[in-house]
Design a protein around this motif. Sequence first.
Motif, PDB file in Angstrom:
ATOM      1  N   ALA A  58      41.961  60.514  34.817  1.00 29.68           N
ATOM      2  CA  ALA A  58      40.969  61.376  35.480  1.00 29.68           C
ATOM      3  C   ALA A  58      39.655  61.447  34.698  1.00 29.68           C
ATOM      4  O   ALA A  58      38.589  61.559  35.291  1.00 29.68           O
ATOM      5  N   LYS A  59      39.722  61.372  33.379  1.00 25.08           N
ATOM      6  CA  LYS A  59      38.510  61.476  32.559  1.00 25.08           C
ATOM      7  C   LYS A  59      38.115  60.129  31.948  1.00 25.08           C
ATOM      8  O   LYS A  59      37.341  60.084  30.984  1.00 25.08           O
ATOM      9  N   ALA A  60      38.611  59.049  32.517  1.00 31.60           N
ATOM     10  CA  ALA A  60      38.294  57.712  32.001  1.00 31.60           C
ATOM     11  C   ALA A  60      36.813  57.410  32.194  1.00 31.60           C
ATOM     12  O   ALA A  60      36.210  57.822  33.183  1.00 31.60           O
ATOM     13  N   PRO A  61      36.216  56.703  31.240  1.00 28.46           N
ATOM     14  CA  PRO A  61      34.807  56.337  31.401  1.00 28.46           C
ATOM     15  C   PRO A  61      34.640  55.289  32.500  1.00 28.46           C
ATOM     16  O   PRO A  61      35.572  54.543  32.800  1.00 28.46           O
ATOM     17  N   HIS A  62      33.454  55.270  33.080  1.00 32.37           N
ATOM     18  CA  HIS A  62      33.118  54.239  34.064  1.00 32.37           C
ATOM     19  C   HIS A  62      32.788  52.974  33.275  1.00 32.37           C
ATOM     20  O   HIS A  62      31.835  52.975  32.496  1.00 32.37           O
ATOM     21  N   PRO A  63      33.567  51.894  33.435  1.00 29.81           N
ATOM     22  CA  PRO A  63      33.289  50.712  32.616  1.00 29.81           C
ATOM     23  C   PRO A  63      31.999  50.014  33.027  1.00 29.81           C
ATOM     24  O   PRO A  63      31.633  49.987  34.198  1.00 29.81           O
ATOM     25  N   ASP A  64      31.326  49.451  32.032  1.00 34.03           N
ATOM     26  CA  ASP A  64      30.135  48.643  32.277  1.00 34.03           C
ATOM     27  C   ASP A  64      30.523  47.226  32.666  1.00 34.03           C
ATOM     28  O   ASP A  64      29.755  46.520  33.323  1.00 34.03           O
ATOM     29  N   ILE A  65      31.713  46.811  32.243  1.00 30.47           N
ATOM     30  CA  ILE A  65      32.219  45.460  32.512  1.00 30.47           C
ATOM     31  C   ILE A  65      33.744  45.481  32.445  1.00 30.47           C
ATOM     32  O   ILE A  65      34.322  46.298  31.719  1.00 30.47           O
ATOM     33  N   ILE A  66      34.366  44.588  33.203  1.00 30.78           N
ATOM     34  CA  ILE A  66      35.825  44.469  33.216  1.00 30.78           C
ATOM     35  C   ILE A  66      36.202  43.059  32.786  1.00 30.78           C
ATOM     36  O   ILE A  66      35.679  42.081  33.331  1.00 30.78           O
ATOM     37  N   LEU A  67      37.095  42.956  31.817  1.00 33.75           N
ATOM     38  CA  LEU A  67      37.701  41.681  31.425  1.00 33.75           C
ATOM     39  C   LEU A  67      39.091  41.680  32.035  1.00 33.75           C
ATOM     40  O   LEU A  67      39.933  42.500  31.669  1.00 33.75           O
ATOM     41  N   LEU A  68      39.333  40.783  32.983  1.00 37.15           N
ATOM     42  CA  LEU A  68      40.534  40.831  33.815  1.00 37.15           C
ATOM     43  C   LEU A  68      41.370  39.583  33.684  1.00 37.15           C
ATOM     44  O   LEU A  68      40.904  38.476  33.973  1.00 37.15           O
ATOM     45  N   ASP A  69      42.622  39.768  33.274  1.00 37.88           N
ATOM     46  CA  ASP A  69      43.597  38.680  33.283  1.00 37.88           C
ATOM     47  C   ASP A  69      44.104  38.531  34.714  1.00 37.88           C
ATOM     48  O   ASP A  69      44.129  39.507  35.480  1.00 37.88           O
ATOM     49  N   LEU A  70      44.517  37.333  35.093  1.00 36.74           N
ATOM     50  CA  LEU A  70      45.032  37.132  36.451  1.00 36.74           C
ATOM     51  C   LEU A  70      46.529  37.397  36.555  1.00 36.74           C
ATOM     52  O   LEU A  70      46.997  37.936  37.550  1.00 36.74           O
ATOM     53  N   ARG A  92      29.922  46.779  41.984  1.00 39.14           N
ATOM     54  CA  ARG A  92      28.826  46.323  41.121  1.00 39.14           C
ATOM     55  C   ARG A  92      29.242  46.137  39.664  1.00 39.14           C
ATOM     56  O   ARG A  92      28.470  45.594  38.868  1.00 39.14           O
ATOM     57  N   ILE A  93      30.434  46.573  39.315  1.00 36.56           N
ATOM     58  CA  ILE A  93      30.901  46.361  37.938  1.00 36.56           C
ATOM     59  C   ILE A  93      31.182  44.865  37.761  1.00 36.56           C
ATOM     60  O   ILE A  93      31.982  44.296  38.503  1.00 36.56           O
ATOM     61  N   PRO A  94      30.535  44.223  36.795  1.00 39.36           N
ATOM     62  CA  PRO A  94      30.829  42.807  36.573  1.00 39.36           C
ATOM     63  C   PRO A  94      32.283  42.607  36.147  1.00 39.36           C
ATOM     64  O   PRO A  94      32.803  43.360  35.319  1.00 39.36           O
ATOM     65  N   VAL A  95      32.915  41.603  36.747  1.00 38.57           N
ATOM     66  CA  VAL A  95      34.299  41.276  36.415  1.00 38.57           C
ATOM     67  C   VAL A  95      34.338  39.861  35.857  1.00 38.57           C
ATOM     68  O   VAL A  95      33.984  38.894  36.540  1.00 38.57           O
ATOM     69  N   VAL A  96      34.772  39.775  34.609  1.00 35.21           N
ATOM     70  CA  VAL A  96      34.939  38.496  33.933  1.00 35.21           C
ATOM     71  C   VAL A  96      36.429  38.174  33.941  1.00 35.21           C
ATOM     72  O   VAL A  96      37.234  38.932  33.389  1.00 35.21           O
ATOM     73  N   ILE A  97      36.786  37.081  34.594  1.00 28.49           N
ATOM     74  CA  ILE A  97      38.176  36.639  34.590  1.00 28.49           C
ATOM     75  C   ILE A  97      38.424  35.954  33.247  1.00 28.49           C
ATOM     76  O   ILE A  97      37.709  35.032  32.867  1.00 28.49           O
ATOM     77  N   LEU A  98      39.420  36.424  32.525  1.00 29.16           N
ATOM     78  CA  LEU A  98      39.787  35.886  31.210  1.00 29.16           C
ATOM     79  C   LEU A  98      41.283  35.630  31.258  1.00 29.16           C
ATOM     80  O   LEU A  98      42.085  36.553  31.121  1.00 29.16           O
TER      81      LEU A  98
END
Length: 150
Positions: A58-70, A92-98
Amino acid sequence: MTQPKVSKPIDILLVEDNPGDVRLTYEALKEGKVLNSLQVVGDGIEALAFLRHEGAYAKAPHPDIILLDLNLPRMDGREVLAEIKNDPDLRRIPVVILTTSKAEEDIIKTYNLHANCYITKPVDLDQFINVVKSVEEFWFTIVRLPPDGV
């Protein structure tokens, strides 16, 4: 190149179920040039709860970017990416697939789902750290990220 003036840490959400990759990512970012805050979740269900500020997040920060495993348990990264990019509050949050996947099918599918970039994780430790540092250099010092809550 001059460093941008950063008034607050870059909030990064790492969605990764491999503890070794989490540790390596943390270490690479800790040595980085930009002040950052790394939050980690281990599966797709947790990632969406984090992004939507549900339950324990509930109090998590809004991420500026997401690094996402598949390849994630419970809900894979492709499904998470589709949910993010279909949500007007998250898209609009950039998602980098890693990911470890080199499959052309995965590359095409994730770009069709509007991933911002696709990076295959190297197996070599030093190369992995260099990749994370390169992500940091590009996304946190060169790219201008969207402001929070827009």
